[in-house]
Design a protein around this motif. Structure first.
Motif, mmCIF file in Angstrom:
data_model
loop_
_atom_site.group_PDB
_atom_site.id
_atom_site.type_symbol
_atom_site.label_atom_id
_atom_site.label_comp_id
_atom_site.label_asym_id
_atom_site.label_seq_id
_atom_site.Cartn_x
_atom_site.Cartn_y
_atom_site.Cartn_z
ATOM 1 N N ASP A 132 17.732 -45.354 2.553
ATOM 2 C CA ASP A 132 18.164 -46.683 2.995
ATOM 3 C C ASP A 132 18.062 -46.759 4.518
ATOM 4 O OD1 ASP A 132 19.248 -49.193 3.183
ATOM 5 O OD2 ASP A 132 21.306 -48.550 2.783
ATOM 6 N N MET A 133 17.287 -47.701 5.023
ATOM 7 C CA MET A 133 17.048 -47.801 6.467
ATOM 8 C C MET A 133 18.311 -48.196 7.224
ATOM 9 S SD MET A 133 14.128 -46.688 6.749
ATOM 10 C CE MET A 133 13.671 -47.013 8.418
ATOM 11 N N GLY A 134 19.206 -48.936 6.606
ATOM 12 C CA GLY A 134 20.455 -49.300 7.265
ATOM 13 C C GLY A 134 21.326 -48.090 7.536
ATOM 14 N N VAL A 135 21.403 -47.219 6.545
ATOM 15 C CA VAL A 135 22.188 -45.993 6.705
ATOM 16 C C VAL A 135 21.550 -45.087 7.750
ATOM 17 C CG1 VAL A 135 22.993 -43.910 5.527
ATOM 18 C CG2 VAL A 135 23.122 -46.122 4.372
ATOM 19 N N LEU A 136 20.229 -44.996 7.715
ATOM 20 C CA LEU A 136 19.539 -44.165 8.706
ATOM 21 C C LEU A 136 19.753 -44.708 10.116
ATOM 22 C CD1 LEU A 136 16.132 -43.390 6.954
ATOM 23 C CD2 LEU A 136 18.185 -41.977 7.091
ATOM 24 N N GLY A 137 19.735 -46.020 10.262
ATOM 25 C CA GLY A 137 19.987 -46.629 11.571
ATOM 26 C C GLY A 137 21.408 -46.363 12.045
ATOM 27 N N LEU A 138 22.360 -46.464 11.148
ATOM 28 C CA LEU A 138 23.754 -46.192 11.502
ATOM 29 C C LEU A 138 23.943 -44.727 11.904
ATOM 30 C CD1 LEU A 138 26.653 -47.216 11.684
ATOM 31 C CD2 LEU A 138 26.925 -46.615 9.278
ATOM 32 N N MET A 139 23.318 -43.822 11.176
ATOM 33 C CA MET A 139 23.407 -42.409 11.526
ATOM 34 C C MET A 139 22.751 -42.139 12.877
ATOM 35 S SD MET A 139 25.209 -40.925 9.273
ATOM 36 C CE MET A 139 24.916 -39.195 9.341
ATOM 37 N N ALA A 140 21.656 -42.837 13.177
ATOM 38 C CA ALA A 140 21.007 -42.675 14.479
ATOM 39 C C ALA A 140 21.922 -43.154 15.604
ATOM 40 C CB ALA A 140 19.684 -43.432 14.506
ATOM 41 N N VAL A 141 22.596 -44.266 15.389
ATOM 42 C CA VAL A 141 23.532 -44.775 16.400
ATOM 43 C C VAL A 141 24.688 -43.792 16.597
ATOM 44 C CG1 VAL A 141 25.221 -46.598 16.858
ATOM 45 C CG2 VAL A 141 22.926 -47.195 16.087
ATOM 46 N N ILE A 142 25.216 -43.254 15.512
ATOM 47 C CA ILE A 142 26.301 -42.284 15.606
ATOM 48 C C ILE A 142 25.835 -41.038 16.365
ATOM 49 C CG2 ILE A 142 27.742 -40.684 14.260
ATOM 50 C CD1 ILE A 142 27.905 -42.935 12.129
ATOM 51 N N GLY A 143 24.645 -40.555 16.036
ATOM 52 C CA GLY A 143 24.110 -39.381 16.724
ATOM 53 C C GLY A 143 23.901 -39.637 18.209
ATOM 54 N N LEU A 144 23.375 -40.807 18.546
ATOM 55 C CA LEU A 144 23.173 -41.136 19.954
ATOM 56 C C LEU A 144 24.494 -41.259 20.702
ATOM 57 C CD1 LEU A 144 20.222 -43.673 19.777
ATOM 58 C CD2 LEU A 144 20.205 -41.382 20.756
ATOM 59 N N LEU A 145 25.480 -41.886 20.077
ATOM 60 C CA LEU A 145 26.791 -42.008 20.723
ATOM 61 C C LEU A 145 27.434 -40.646 20.959
ATOM 62 C CD1 LEU A 145 28.344 -45.129 18.972
ATOM 63 C CD2 LEU A 145 27.577 -44.924 21.345
ATOM 64 N N CYS A 146 27.293 -39.744 20.014
ATOM 65 C CA CYS A 146 27.847 -38.401 20.192
ATOM 66 C C CYS A 146 27.169 -37.687 21.356
ATOM 67 C CB CYS A 146 27.682 -37.589 18.914
ATOM 68 S SG CYS A 146 28.787 -38.100 17.590
ATOM 69 N N HIS A 147 25.848 -37.845 21.473
ATOM 70 C CA HIS A 147 25.151 -37.199 22.577
ATOM 71 C C HIS A 147 25.467 -37.868 23.913
ATOM 72 C CE1 HIS A 147 22.989 -35.127 19.401
ATOM 73 N NE2 HIS A 147 22.686 -34.231 20.338
ATOM 74 N N VAL A 148 25.700 -39.171 23.911
ATOM 75 C CA VAL A 148 26.112 -39.852 25.146
ATOM 76 C C VAL A 148 27.489 -39.349 25.588
ATOM 77 C CG1 VAL A 148 26.864 -42.094 26.049
ATOM 78 C CG2 VAL A 148 24.682 -41.882 24.858
ATOM 79 N N LEU A 149 28.402 -39.187 24.642
ATOM 80 C CA LEU A 149 29.726 -38.647 24.973
ATOM 81 C C LEU A 149 29.627 -37.209 25.468
ATOM 82 C CD1 LEU A 149 31.842 -40.102 22.053
ATOM 83 C CD2 LEU A 149 32.001 -40.699 24.469
ATOM 84 N N LEU A 150 28.737 -36.434 24.876
ATOM 85 C CA LEU A 150 28.516 -35.068 25.341
ATOM 86 C C LEU A 150 28.016 -35.072 26.782
ATOM 87 C CD1 LEU A 150 28.186 -31.998 24.881
ATOM 88 C CD2 LEU A 150 25.903 -32.513 24.025
ATOM 89 N N PHE A 151 27.069 -35.952 27.100
ATOM 90 C CA PHE A 151 26.546 -36.047 28.453
ATOM 91 C C PHE A 151 27.631 -36.484 29.432
ATOM 92 C CE2 PHE A 151 24.350 -38.430 31.848
ATOM 93 C CZ PHE A 151 23.600 -37.390 32.375
ATOM 94 N N ALA A 152 28.480 -37.409 29.011
ATOM 95 C CA ALA A 152 29.577 -37.862 29.875
ATOM 96 C C ALA A 152 30.557 -36.722 30.149
ATOM 97 C CB ALA A 152 30.301 -39.043 29.236
ATOM 98 N N GLU A 153 30.862 -35.925 29.134
ATOM 99 C CA GLU A 153 31.734 -34.761 29.334
ATOM 100 C C GLU A 153 31.087 -33.769 30.295
ATOM 101 O OE1 GLU A 153 34.808 -33.707 28.154
ATOM 102 O OE2 GLU A 153 35.075 -35.780 27.544
#
Length: 68
Positions: free
Chosen positions: A38-59
């Motif tokens: 499902d492309m919607g789920v894949l898109g949501l997982m991509a957003v979650i993954g990107l947000l986690c990496h953005v938070l990692l970079f901020a830390e």
């Protein structure tokens, strides 16, 4: 709190963000192996993954400022 425990807390927090982001991307890769992904789920997982990496970079940036 002592400096040792503060450093440990920041390290574990950064590792948790990294693990969560990598897990989201791994789930995307596993789902793409299947034909009925499902492309919607894949898109949501991509957003979650990107947000986690953005938070990692901020830390990481906050730690770099703290070390100066």
């Amino acid at each position: 709190m002592s400096l040792m425990y503060e450093n440990l807390r920041r390290t574990l927090k950064a590792l948790a963000y990294l693990a969560a982001g990598q897990f989201a991307f791994a789930m995307i890769l596993e789902a793409m192996k299947r034909v009925d992904a499902d492309m919607g789920v894949l898109g949501l997982m991509a957003v979650i993954g990107l947000l986690c990496h953005v938070l990692l970079f901020a830390e990481w940036r906050a730690d770099a400022r703290f070390a100066r």
